[in-house]
Scaffold this active site. Structure first.
Site, PDB file in Angstrom:
ATOM      1  N   GLU A 420       0.832  -1.216   0.000  1.00 21.18           N
ATOM      2  CA  GLU A 420       0.000   0.000   0.000  1.00 21.18           C
ATOM      3  C   GLU A 420       0.858   1.254   0.000  1.00 21.18           C
ATOM      4  OE1 GLU A 420      -3.049  -0.293   3.022  1.00 21.18           O
ATOM      5  OE2 GLU A 420      -4.019  -1.935   1.961  1.00 21.18           O
ATOM      6  N   GLU A 497      -4.269  -8.939   0.214  1.00 22.00           N
ATOM      7  CA  GLU A 497      -4.947  -8.869   1.514  1.00 22.00           C
ATOM      8  C   GLU A 497      -6.443  -9.042   1.322  1.00 22.00           C
ATOM      9  OE1 GLU A 497      -3.944  -5.554   4.225  1.00 22.00           O
ATOM     10  OE2 GLU A 497      -1.866  -5.816   3.573  1.00 22.00           O
TER      11      GLU A 497
HETATM   12  C1  GAL Z   1      -4.132  -2.851   5.290  1.00 23.20           C
HETATM   13  C2  GAL Z   1      -2.635  -2.790   5.561  1.00 23.20           C
HETATM   14  C3  GAL Z   1      -2.260  -3.722   6.673  1.00 23.20           C
HETATM   15  C4  GAL Z   1      -3.181  -3.543   7.832  1.00 23.20           C
HETATM   16  C5  GAL Z   1      -4.597  -3.773   7.400  1.00 23.20           C
HETATM   17  C6  GAL Z   1      -5.577  -3.641   8.533  1.00 23.20           C
HETATM   18  O1  GAL Z   1      -4.561  -1.770   4.562  1.00 23.20           O
HETATM   19  O2  GAL Z   1      -1.922  -3.137   4.412  1.00 23.20           O
HETATM   20  O3  GAL Z   1      -0.932  -3.483   7.074  1.00 23.20           O
HETATM   21  O4  GAL Z   1      -3.022  -2.241   8.306  1.00 23.20           O
HETATM   22  O5  GAL Z   1      -4.915  -2.838   6.414  1.00 23.20           O
HETATM   23  O6  GAL Z   1      -6.880  -3.695   8.093  1.00 23.20           O
END
Ligand code: GAL
Length: 804
Positions: A420, A497
């Protein structure tokens, strides 16, 4: 006593150095350090008096030893624990015979801003806390006399991370000594360019260094051994080679007949032993574990391992090991991986930084595909004092160190240049992405490079525009999956993710089918939520940028082009306690809690990701008369599940299309709730939960009752409150006090609840939903370890461990 111990340690080190003096010696340099928390600029001097400092062994994390507090500048996002400055010193002797050798110290990770001195001579600094580095000690050593190495660790600038970092020399340390002609550091690179049923071609690239002042004639070759130790291949051309002053690179080839492949199901490993001989005498030897596997991403059909389609069933993992903090411990890492393996996980994204080297060895052995990620930010910061301060000066060396260290691991299948990254939104992203990918590909072209992106409109995504990414990683936004192939024609995708769903183990809010977006939007960082800071564990609470676990599973399964997913997150981790603020100090994202206890959703994945029969029933059966309770079941290998309350059938249910659980709404009555899964009308599995009484005793169960007397091995003791009939009590908590006798000690306690503000090192721990954890660590002494747990009104329970 201490003095004798230290003398013995020095003697042992000397012996191990001498015995292997002919070839390479690799000495574990973790033991026998002195530590001081604070700053003293004189501590770099060789003759500084450190006798009053604390003695300890590495790996070490000083932050985890503190109490949690809302006053630390890392705030609860960083785990409500302190940073600060610390010093480490170690006195050691090297034999006289080492004068003509090369001696190097190899750090696998120091968080962060480390500076190192040998005998008062400054060796250098390394800002990035997640990277390996080394120094050549040769010119500065006193041979046959004591030497002092001093390390300053400066983690005082806070906040510097979006999660808990830990502080200190928190990964392994080695002292490596070689002849003047030797394989350079990371000087063996093994790939398997041709693989078929009959043979595999193994390519070995050597980088030999010659620090002497004349060229030397040597024999340089590699033998490959299979898992039984049988030699199965040797270098094609074993001839004498002339190694010029400075060094020499050479590519070699071997052939393995009827190779056994490495896969996540059967992680078969070979060992390559590379040797250098001079005048018939062995002068260097390097062992490299490798695997034979091929893989590719297909834009339409996803990921293939050894030419077989394989959905990536992955999780994201931060580096902390719960109550042990950031200090790497092999037994703790292995336990985490074992728990994930049993859930059906076949891949891990170590977010958002390179992991401990030893953890990759475990992934090779246990069969996990690994995405190694370099950074969470580039030049644009996410926190005031994060890596953006060092990016310009250090990114090149850090990326190179990552690839050089990890390129032989069969588990490592992708590199990620970032998570990100802010630069995805402006043109600087294009240049930097190209640069980072070039740095990687200059060393390793066998693995695709990705980046975890949030911006999925091509015209707005400047990292994608670089054209440098082999696979596009996207975080969240399931609702856009269908569009991805249109927006990015010909590209391969992986969900870097998914979820960011929230829960605390054993907490249930009714009704289970009303979803909560916590936080609901970008303007509300924390929510009021529940007064006890719990989050309901029916898969119905998630951050607004995420989704339920079930929705993510369905979306990734729906599209063949999605190679798979990495769930945020496998385990809870310290820091980022969304949706709450202090005293919450660790995450609610995990499928498994911080103590290593699975939450309910673990069994959703297990039912989807494994073929072993699963029938899981929740919640517990201790509610109030008059309550209506939603009963859920995750199952597989069956057509339906029938539910019974106190012997009376509440009907059979099958999972409807696009739903991965079954649910009944049940008027509560105490007693027994029971589920039977059935296939073709035949019972497959039965599961029942009883209403329990009040706590009457403490149950202690060790994951391992025999541990190694090596000073680092661990036994994880699960503590459960039971009623007088032996039923687990899910809704009462008690303060438990632990004590340990024998050659072991209490390394930490936990209960998995993210808002428990008692230090993770405290020997007293209140259970959460009837459970707690005690971690027992061995000493370097054999014997019986006795662990006692006491609680008011429950008497005491004892468990014995053997350390051998
Ligand atoms: C994402 C990020 C992660 C964590 C996650 C929590 O956007 O890449 O490191 O923060 O959100 O929801």
């Amino acid at each position: 006593m201490k003095l004798i111990k230290n003398i013995l340690l020095v003697v042992a080190l000397l012996l191990s150095l001498i015995s292997s003096a002919q070839v390479r010696s690799i000495v574990d340099f973790n033991n026998g350090w002195k530590f001081f928390l604070g700053n003293d600029s004189l501590a770099s001097n060789a003759n500084y008096n450190d006798s009053k400092w604390r003695s300890l062994n590495l790996p070490h994390d000083w932050s985890i030893e503190s109490n949690f507090s809302s006053s630390f500048p890392a705030t609860n996002q960083g785990g409500a624990l302190p940073g600060g400055t610390g010093w480490y010193r170690k006195t050691f002797t090297v034999p006289l015979s080492f004068k003509n050798r090369i001696t190097r110290i190899e750090f696998d990770g120091v968080y962060k801003n480390s500076e190192v001195w040998i005998n008062g001579h400054y060796l250098g600094k390394r800002p990035y806390g997640y990277i390996n580095f080394s120094y050549d000690l040769t010119p500065h050593l006193n041979y046959g006399k004591p030497n002092v190495i001093a390390v300053k660790v400066d983690n005082s600038l806070q906040p510097d991370s979006r999660w808990y970092s830990g502080s200190g020399i928190y990964r392994d340390l080695k002292l490596v000594s070689t002849n003047n002609i030797a394989l350079a550091e990371a000087g063996v690179f093994i790939t398997t360019p041709v693989i078929n049923k009959n043979k595999a071609t193994v390519s070995v690239k050597y980088n030999v260094s010659n620090t002497g002042n004349q060229k030397e004639i040597v024999k340089l070759y590699t033998d490959v051994y299979d898992a039984t130790g049988k030699k199965v291949a040797t270098s094609k051309h074993i001839v004498l080679r002339s190694i010029p002053v400075g060094g020499y690179s050479y590519a070699d080839e071997l052939q393995i007949n009827t190779p056994l492949l490495w896969s996540t199901a059967k992680p078969y490993l070979y060992k390559a032993v590379t040797r250098i001989e001079r005048n018939g005498q062995l002068i260097d030897e390097v062992k490299t574990t490798f695997g034979i596997r091929s893989f590719h991403f297909d834009a339409a059909n996803g990921f293939f391992l050894n030419n077989q389609p394989l959905k990536i069933q992955g999780v994201c993992m931060h580096h902390d090991l719960g109550a042990l903090g950031a200090a790497y411990n092999h037994a703790a890492a292995k336990r985490q991986l074992k728990i994930l393996k049993e859930m059906g996980v076949n891949a891990i994204r170590f977010s958002h930084n390179p992991p401990a080297a030893a953890l990759l060895d475990l992934c090779d052995e246990m069969g996990f595909l690994v995405q190694v990620e370099a950074f969470d930010m580039w030049k644009k910061k996410k926190n005031k004092f994060d890596y953006n301060l060092y990016f310009d000066e250090w990114h090149e060396r850090d990326v190179q160190a990552m690839v050089l260290r990890d390129r032989n691991h069969p588990s490592v299948f992708m590199w990620s240049i970032g998570n990100e990254i802010r630069e995805q939104f402006d043109s600087t992203g294009t240049t930097i992405a190209k640069r980072l990918v070039d740095l990687i590909k200059a060393i390793d072209t066998t693995r695709p490079v990705t980046c975890a992106l949030t911006e999925n409109f091509p015209e707005k995504n400047f990292i994608w525009k670089s054209g440098a990414l082999d696979v596009l990683g996207f975080n969240y936004k399931l609702y856009d999956y269908a569009e991805l192939p249109n927006r990015f024609p010909g590209q391969s995708f992986v969900a870097t993710e998914t979820a960011s769903a929230l829960s605390s183990r054993g907490s249930y809010d009714m009704p289970s089918d009303s979803n909560r977006l916590w936080p609901p939007d970008g303007k509300t960082p924390t929510v009021k939520g529940n007064a006890d800071m719990s989050v309901s564990a029916y898969d119905h609470v998630y951050a607004y940028w995420g989704s339920s676990h079930e929705a993510a599973l369905l979306a990734v399964n729906k599209y063949k082009f999605m190679s798979g997913m990495f769930v945020w997150s496998g385990f809870d981790f310290i820091g980022e306690p969304v949706p709450y603020a202090w005293p919450a100090r660790s995450s609610y994202y995990g499928i498994v809690d911080l103590a290593g206890f699975p939450k309910d959703v673990y069994y959703l994945y297990q039912s989807e990701w494994t073929t072993k029969p699963v029938l899981y029933l929740f919640p517990h059966w201790n509610h109030n008369n008059g309550d209506t309770v939603d009963v859920w079941s995750y199952y597989n290998n069956a057509d339906e599940v029938e539910l019974f309350l106190n012997g009376k059938s509440l009907g059979s249910k099958s999972k409807p299309n696009d739903v991965l659980h079954v649910k009944w709404r049940v008027p509560y009555q105490p007693g027994v709730i029971k589920a039977i899964s059935k296939k073709n009308g035949k019972a497959i599995l039965t599961k029942e939960i009883r209403t329990s009484g009040t706590p009457a005793k403490i149950q202690l169960v060790a994951d391992r009752t025999k541990i190694k007397a090596n000073g680092t091995d661990l036994s994880f003791i699960t503590v459960k409150l039971l009623d007088k009939d032996g039923n687990p009590v899910p809704d009462a908590d008690q303060l438990i006090e632990f004590s340990v006798t024998g050659p072991g000690f209490l390394a930490g306690t936990d209960n998995g609840f993210p808002a428990d503000s008692t230090s993770l090192k405290n020997h007293k721990r209140k259970t959460w939903k009837g459970m707690a954890l005690a971690i027992i660590q061995s000493q370097q002494k054999k014997g019986n370890i006795t662990v006692t747990a006491k609680s008011a009104g429950l008497g005491m329970s004892v468990i014995s461990l053997k350390s051998e």
